[in-house]
Design a protein around this motif. Sequence first.
Motif, PDB file in Angstrom:
ATOM      1  N   TYR A 226       0.832  -1.193   0.000  1.00  0.00           N
ATOM      2  CA  TYR A 226       0.000   0.000   0.000  1.00  0.00           C
ATOM      3  C   TYR A 226       0.871   1.248   0.000  1.00  0.00           C
ATOM      4  O   TYR A 226       1.914   1.287   0.615  1.00  0.00           O
ATOM      5  N   ARG A 227       0.400   2.281  -0.679  1.00  0.00           N
ATOM      6  CA  ARG A 227       1.114   3.554  -0.709  1.00  0.00           C
ATOM      7  C   ARG A 227       0.770   4.359   0.543  1.00  0.00           C
ATOM      8  O   ARG A 227      -0.371   4.358   0.985  1.00  0.00           O
ATOM      9  N   ARG A 228       1.756   5.078   1.067  1.00  0.00           N
ATOM     10  CA  ARG A 228       1.541   5.991   2.182  1.00  0.00           C
ATOM     11  C   ARG A 228       2.009   7.369   1.750  1.00  0.00           C
ATOM     12  O   ARG A 228       3.191   7.589   1.518  1.00  0.00           O
ATOM     13  N   PHE A 229       1.062   8.287   1.593  1.00  0.00           N
ATOM     14  CA  PHE A 229       1.370   9.648   1.183  1.00  0.00           C
ATOM     15  C   PHE A 229       1.571  10.515   2.410  1.00  0.00           C
ATOM     16  O   PHE A 229       0.821  10.430   3.373  1.00  0.00           O
ATOM     17  N   ARG A 230       2.586  11.349   2.357  1.00  0.00           N
ATOM     18  CA  ARG A 230       2.779  12.329   3.425  1.00  0.00           C
ATOM     19  C   ARG A 230       1.879  13.516   3.125  1.00  0.00           C
ATOM     20  O   ARG A 230       1.903  14.079   2.039  1.00  0.00           O
ATOM     21  N   ARG A 231       1.085  13.894   4.081  1.00  0.00           N
ATOM     22  CA  ARG A 231       0.109  14.970   3.920  1.00  0.00           C
ATOM     23  C   ARG A 231       0.761  16.265   3.432  1.00  0.00           C
ATOM     24  O   ARG A 231       0.262  16.927   2.533  1.00  0.00           O
ATOM     25  N   GLU A 232       1.899  16.612   4.006  1.00  0.00           N
ATOM     26  CA  GLU A 232       2.554  17.869   3.668  1.00  0.00           C
ATOM     27  C   GLU A 232       2.985  17.906   2.202  1.00  0.00           C
ATOM     28  O   GLU A 232       2.846  18.919   1.531  1.00  0.00           O
ATOM     29  N   ARG A 233       3.507  16.801   1.709  1.00  0.00           N
ATOM     30  CA  ARG A 233       3.951  16.765   0.314  1.00  0.00           C
ATOM     31  C   ARG A 233       2.777  16.820  -0.637  1.00  0.00           C
ATOM     32  O   ARG A 233       2.842  17.449  -1.676  1.00  0.00           O
ATOM     33  N   PHE A 234       1.696  16.143  -0.291  1.00  0.00           N
ATOM     34  CA  PHE A 234       0.530  16.162  -1.160  1.00  0.00           C
ATOM     35  C   PHE A 234      -0.079  17.555  -1.189  1.00  0.00           C
ATOM     36  O   PHE A 234      -0.509  18.031  -2.228  1.00  0.00           O
ATOM     37  N   LEU A 235      -0.109  18.237  -0.049  1.00  0.00           N
ATOM     38  CA  LEU A 235      -0.606  19.617  -0.015  1.00  0.00           C
ATOM     39  C   LEU A 235       0.225  20.523  -0.895  1.00  0.00           C
ATOM     40  O   LEU A 235      -0.289  21.401  -1.577  1.00  0.00           O
ATOM     41  N   GLY A 236       1.539  20.320  -0.897  1.00  0.00           N
ATOM     42  CA  GLY A 236       2.420  21.122  -1.744  1.00  0.00           C
ATOM     43  C   GLY A 236       2.111  20.941  -3.218  1.00  0.00           C
ATOM     44  O   GLY A 236       2.085  21.906  -3.990  1.00  0.00           O
ATOM     45  N   VAL A 237       1.826  19.727  -3.630  1.00  0.00           N
ATOM     46  CA  VAL A 237       1.473  19.459  -5.033  1.00  0.00           C
ATOM     47  C   VAL A 237       0.167  20.145  -5.373  1.00  0.00           C
ATOM     48  O   VAL A 237       0.047  20.776  -6.421  1.00  0.00           O
ATOM     49  N   ILE A 238      -0.814  20.065  -4.476  1.00  0.00           N
ATOM     50  CA  ILE A 238      -2.103  20.704  -4.740  1.00  0.00           C
ATOM     51  C   ILE A 238      -1.946  22.209  -4.833  1.00  0.00           C
ATOM     52  O   ILE A 238      -2.454  22.844  -5.750  1.00  0.00           O
ATOM     53  N   ARG A 239      -1.212  22.810  -3.902  1.00  0.00           N
ATOM     54  CA  ARG A 239      -1.017  24.262  -3.923  1.00  0.00           C
ATOM     55  C   ARG A 239      -0.295  24.733  -5.171  1.00  0.00           C
ATOM     56  O   ARG A 239      -0.599  25.791  -5.715  1.00  0.00           O
ATOM     57  N   ASN A 240       0.672  23.971  -5.639  1.00  0.00           N
ATOM     58  CA  ASN A 240       1.435  24.356  -6.810  1.00  0.00           C
ATOM     59  C   ASN A 240       0.670  24.194  -8.110  1.00  0.00           C
ATOM     60  O   ASN A 240       1.074  24.735  -9.138  1.00  0.00           O
TER      61      ASN A 240
END
Length: 51
Positions: free
Chosen positions: A35-49
């Motif tokens: 299973y993949r585990r995404f770090r919340r902070e990194r995913f937020l950075g992708v969304i913001r960018n």
Amino acid sequence: MNIAQVSSRFRLPARTSCYDENADLVHPQRKANGYRRFRRERFLGVIRNNI
């Protein structure tokens, strides 16, 4: 967070997480069960960018 949690929290289709991974925008860790585990902070950075 796993894909289901990302999808629910950010109201995005699960395919978006897979696309972002394939596009080399996020690099989730893999658990022993695969299973993949995404770090919340990194995913937020992708969304913001990308807004």
